[in-house]
Design an enzyme around this catalytic site. Structure first.
Site, PDB file in Angstrom:
ATOM      1  N   GLU A  63      13.679  54.175 -19.392  1.00 19.19           N
ATOM      2  CA  GLU A  63      13.722  53.117 -18.397  1.00 19.19           C
ATOM      3  C   GLU A  63      14.653  53.534 -17.254  1.00 19.19           C
ATOM      4  O   GLU A  63      15.828  53.825 -17.474  1.00 19.19           O
ATOM      5  CB  GLU A  63      14.245  51.866 -19.129  1.00 19.19           C
ATOM      6  CG  GLU A  63      14.739  50.753 -18.267  1.00 19.19           C
ATOM      7  CD  GLU A  63      15.427  49.668 -19.104  1.00 19.19           C
ATOM      8  OE1 GLU A  63      15.543  49.817 -20.345  1.00 19.19           O
ATOM      9  OE2 GLU A  63      15.849  48.667 -18.508  1.00 19.19           O
ATOM     10  N   ASP A 122      16.211  43.016 -21.075  1.00 16.98           N
ATOM     11  CA  ASP A 122      15.256  43.728 -20.220  1.00 16.98           C
ATOM     12  C   ASP A 122      14.678  44.935 -20.941  1.00 16.98           C
ATOM     13  O   ASP A 122      13.482  45.207 -20.862  1.00 16.98           O
ATOM     14  CB  ASP A 122      15.942  44.200 -18.935  1.00 16.98           C
ATOM     15  CG  ASP A 122      16.024  43.079 -17.913  1.00 16.98           C
ATOM     16  OD1 ASP A 122      15.365  42.029 -18.146  1.00 16.98           O
ATOM     17  OD2 ASP A 122      16.743  43.241 -16.909  1.00 16.98           O
ATOM     18  N   ASP A 144      19.327  45.770 -24.237  1.00 16.44           N
ATOM     19  CA  ASP A 144      19.482  44.393 -23.758  1.00 16.44           C
ATOM     20  C   ASP A 144      18.104  43.734 -23.642  1.00 16.44           C
ATOM     21  O   ASP A 144      17.088  44.331 -24.016  1.00 16.44           O
ATOM     22  CB  ASP A 144      20.220  44.372 -22.405  1.00 16.44           C
ATOM     23  CG  ASP A 144      19.456  45.152 -21.329  1.00 16.44           C
ATOM     24  OD1 ASP A 144      18.310  45.585 -21.595  1.00 16.44           O
ATOM     25  OD2 ASP A 144      20.002  45.336 -20.232  1.00 16.44           O
TER      26      ASP A 144
END
Ligand code: 1YM
Length: 663
Positions: free
Chosen positions: A456, A533, A531
Site C-alpha cells: 500500500e 485503511d 490499521d
C-alpha cells in the site's frame, strides 16, 4: 432382515449388510463364528479408517456426528421423528437423540444377536469406501453406525418405546459390554433413540475436539434442507462466551434458506421464488431470489449432500431459468423481436438459488464425486421449476419485470465487458515483455521461489524495495484504494490501472482463463498497514482475487503479511510484538524503563526493520488465505463489500476468522 445364504441382513434403507470381512466382501456360504467375523470387520475399519470416513483429520471426526445425525434425520424424513438433538459435552463426547420409533429391540434371527448390536457391529455392504451412496439421506458419508462404533473409545445406545428403556454399551472400538438389556421403564408416550459416543483419540490423533461452528452451520443447513424437522444443538463446552444453544426449525424450508443467504444483500424483487414437486420417486425443491450483485450464488444438494460440482439438477435449473425468462420477456413484449435472447449467464446474474433433490439411487460423478449424474433428473427439475417460475412471473408482473430488466442490463454489460476483457487480454499479451512500470521485479525466473509483495502506497513501497531480497522478492506498490470489484461492472474493472498492473505482473490470466500454473510468483503477499485503511485495502484486494482469480486463492498462493504492532527497546535489546498479548509478555520480560513505539503504518519502519520483521522468511509470519466454504466466502464478501451497513458492523464485532495462520 435375513437371507437364505450366510449372514446377510437388510438395513433400513433396503440395502444389504454383510457380516465380517471388508466392505466389498462377498457373502460366503457359511460362517462358523459370526462374532469373530464381526470383530474382524470392525478391526478392518480401525486399521484403515481412511477407507470408511475419508480421513482421520478434523473432517473425519465430524463425519462421525453426521453419520448418526443422518440416521435420526432418516427417521424424521420417514415421518416418525420430529426433532434431532446434538449435544457435545465438556469431554467432547457427542450425544445424538431423536424422538422416532426407537431402533428395533428384537433379536436378529441370523446373527442370534439383538438388532441393535447388529446395527452397530455389522458393516454395510453397499457403501463403497465412503464414495458410493446407498442411503436415501447421507449418501456420501452413509457408512453406517458400525463405523462410528469401530472408531469410538466407547458408544452407548438407549432406546425408548412402549414404556421401556433399553441399553447397550460398546467399548474399545465396538466390543459389546454384555447384551442389550431392558434397564427400566419410561413414560408410555416416550419413544426414540439416543446414541452417545466418544471418538477414539488413538484413531483421531490430530484432534478430537469438535468445531462449534462446523456443527452449528451444518445443523442449520440440514434444518433448511428438511423443512419441518427440528434440529437442536447444545454445546456444553466451556470454551468462550459463544452462544451455546440453538434450535433450528424452518417451516418454510428453502424459502427461508434464501432469505437467510440474502440477508446482507439488497434484493431486486420482494418474494422468494419457490417450487416443489415430485416425480418418479424423486423429490425436487428449488428456491431463488435476485439481488443487485453481479455474481450468481447457486447451491445444489442431493439427499442433503452439497453437490459442489453441480450436475443434472443444476443443468435442469439453468435450462428452465433462461427458457422461462426469455419466453416471459418475449410474451410480455419487454424483449423486442429484434433483440437477441438473454443468455443463461445474463439470467443468472445476481441470483441466489438453492436446488435440493431427494433421490433413492443417486449416481455421483466428478473429481470429488460431488456431481450428480442421473440424467432423468435434468428434465424433472427443469419441468417442475420451469412451470412454477412461469407461474410466479405471470402472477407477479412487477417482480417479473424487475427480473427481466436486470437480465437485460446484464446482457448489455456483458457486451461491454467482453470488449474490455479482450482489450486487457491483448494488452497483457503485449506487455509480457513490458511489465508494469511500478513493478520492481525480482531477478530469479524460478516462479516456485518467487514472491510478489503488493504494498500500500509509494513510501512503504520504497522501504520494501530497499529492504527486500531482490533475488526472489518483487514489489508492486499500489496507489490509494483499489476498485471495489463487488460494486463495479467488468468493463470498469478492466479499465482500472492498479488491477491491470496486477494482472500483467501475475501472468496467470483471469476469470475462466485463470491458470495458477502460469503465475510468475508462488506467493502473492498482501502487505498493508495494521490499521482500518490497511484492512480495507486488504479486503478490496481479496475481493478482486476471489472474484477474478479464485483458483490462486484455492491453490494457496495468496498470503497476508503481518507487520509488527510495536517495537520495544531496552538498551541494546530490541523486540517486536505482533499482538497486544505479545507486547504484554515483552513488558513483563524486560521490566520497566523500556521504550515502546507503536507502528501506525509500514512507512514508519525503515527498510531494514521492514525486512527483519515482515519480509525475512526466517522471522516473518505469513497468513495463508483459504476458502473452503463458498457459502461463507460469498457471505463474507457481500457483508464487507455490499451496501448494507448493519451486517458489516455485526460481522466486525463478531470478528469471524477468514484466514488461517501459516508459519
Ligand atoms: C440417534 C440416531 O438411529 N434412529 C433410528 C434408527 C432406526 C429406526 C428408528 C427404525 C427403523 C426402522 C424400524 C425401519 C433404525 N433401524 C434400523 C434397522 N437415531 C437413530 N430410529 N424401526 C426403527 O427402517 O424399518 C437401522 S437404523 F435396521 F434395524 F431397521
Amino acid at each position: 432382515m435375513s437371507d437364505e445364504k450366510g449372514i446377510v441382513i437388510k438395513t433400513e434403507d433396503g440395502s444389504e449388510a454383510v457380516i465380517g470381512g471388508t466392505l466389498d466382501s462377498k457373502v460366503t456360504e457359511e460362517y462358523n463364528d459370526s462374532e469373530i467375523q464381526v470383530l474382524e470387520g470392525l478391526e478392518a475399519v480401525r486399521k484403515r479408517p481412511g477407507m470408511y470416513i475419508a480421513s482421520t483429520s478434523s473432517k473425519g471426526l465430524h463425519h462421525l456426528v453426521w453419520e448418526i445425525v443422518d440416521n435420526g434425520i432418516d427417521e424424521a424424513m420417514a415421518g416418525y421423528a420430529s426433532t434431532v438433538t446434538v449435544t457435545i459435552d465438556e469431554n467432547n463426547a457427542v450425544t445424538v437423540e431423536d424422538d422416532g420409533r426407537g431402533m428395533p429391540t428384537g433379536k436378529n434371527s441370523k446373527t442370534g444377536k439383538s438388532t441393535i448390536e447388529t446395527i452397530f457391529t455389522v458393516l454395510h455392504a453397499g457403501g463403497k469406501f465412503g464414495g458410493g451412496a446407498y442411503k436415501y439421506s447421507g449418501g456420501l458419508h452413509g457408512v453406517g453406525a458400525s463405523v462410528v462404533n469401530a472408531l469410538s473409545s466407547w458408544l452407548e445406545v438407549h432406546v425408548y418405546h412402549d414404556g421401556k428403556e433399553y441399553y447397550l454399551r460398546f467399548e474399545n472400538g465396538g466390543h459389546p459390554v454384555g447384551e442389550l438389556k431392558e434397564i427400566g421403564t419410561c413414560d408410555e408416550s416416550k419413544h426414540g433413540s439416543v446414541v452417545k459416543f466418544l471418538a477414539d483419540p488413538t484413531i483421531f490423533t490430530e484432534t478430537t475436539v469438535y468445531d462449534h461452528e462446523i456443527i452449528r452451520d451444518r445443523l442449520r443447513q440440514l434444518a433448511f434442507l428438511n423443512k419441518g424437522i427440528r434440529l437442536v444443538f447444545n454445546d456444553e463446552r466451556q470454551e468462550d462466551d459463544k452462544k451455546k444453544h440453538y434450535d433450528f426449525y424452518f417451516e418454510g424450508g428453502l424459502k427461508q434458506y434464501i432469505e437467510y443467504l440474502n440477508k446482507s444483500k439488497t434484493v431486486v424483487h420482494q418474494d422468494v421464488i419457490y417450487a416443489e414437486g415430485y416425480e418418479k420417486d424423486i423429490q425436487v425443491e428449488v428456491a431463488c431470489q435476485y439481488n443487485d450483485g453481479y455474481n450468481p450464488a447457486i447451491y445444489t444438494f442431493c439427499n442433503n449432500i452439497n453437490t459442489v460440482e453441480g450436475g443434472t439438477h443444476l443443468e435442469g435449473f439453468n435450462n428452465a431459468l433462461s427458457r422461462t425468462i426469455n419466453k416471459y420477456a418475449r410474451d410480455a413484449k419487454i424483449l423486442k423481436d429484434k433483440d437477441d435472447n438473454l443468455s443463461a449467464d445474463d439470467c443468472r446474474e445476481g441470483i441466489t438459488a438453492v436446488i435440493s433433490i431427494k433421490h433413492p439411487d443417486p449416481q455421483y460423478e466428478g473429481q470429488t464425486k460431488t456431481k450428480l449424474g442421473n440424467t432423468v433428473v435434468r428434465k424433472i427439475v427443469s419441468d417442475i421449476f420451469g412451470a412454477q417460475l412461469e407461474r410466479f412471473l405471470l402472477e407477479n408482473p412487477d417482480q417479473g419485470k424487475a427480473i427481466v430488466e436486470k437480465a437485460m442490463v446484464a446482457s448489455q454489460a456483458r457486451v461491454a465487458a467482453k470488449k474490455a476483457r479482450e482489450a486487457t487480454r491483448r494488452k497483457s499479451a503485449l506487455e509480457v515483455s513490458s511489465l508494469p512500470g511500478k513493478l520492481s521485479d525480482c531477478s530469479s525466473k524460478d516462479a516456485s521461489i518467487c514472491e510478489i509483495y503488493i504494498v500500500e502506497g509509494d513510501s512503504a513501497g520504497g522501504s520494501a524495495k530497499q529492504g527486500r531480497d531482490s533475488h526472489f522478492q518483487a514489489i508492486l506498490p499500489l496507489r490509494g484504494k483499489i476498485l471495489n470489484v463487488e460494486k463495479a461492472r467488468q468493463a470498469r474493472v478492466f479499465d482500472n490501472n492498479e488491477i491491470r498492473s496486477m494482472i500483467t505482473a501475475f501472468g496467470c490470466g483471469f476469470l475462466e482463463e485463470t491458470d495458477p500454473s502460469k503465475l510468475r510468483y508462488n506467493k502473492i503477499v498482501i502487505m498493508t498497514d495494521a490499521d482500518v485503511d490497511g484492512a480495507h485495502i486488504r479486503i478490496l484486494l481479496l475481493t478482486f482475487f476471489y472474484r477474478y482469480m479464485r483458483s490462486i486463492i484455492e491453490q494457496g498462493h495468496v498470503y497476508i503479511a503481518q507487520p509488527p504492532l510495536y517495537k520495544a527497546q531496552k538498551g541494546n535489546t530490541v523486540r517486536y510484538a505482533y499482538t497486544e498479548q505479545q507486547m504484554e509478555r515483552i513488558r513483563e520480560e524486560l521490566g520497566d524503563r523500556i521504550s515502546t513505539q507503536r507502528y501506525k503504518g509500514l512507512g514508519e519502519m525503515n527498510a531494514e526493520q521492514l525486512w527483519e520483521t515482515t519480509m525475512d522468511p526466517k522471522n516473518r509470519t505469513l497468513i495463508r488465505v483459504n476458502i473452503d466454504d463458498a457459502e461463507k466466502a460469498d457471505e463474507y464478501f457481500s457483508i464487507f463489500m455490499g451496501d448494507e451497513v448493519e451486517p458489516r458492523k455485526n460481522y466486525i464485532i463478531e470478528n469471524a476468522k477468514f484466514a488461517e495462520l501459516d508459519i
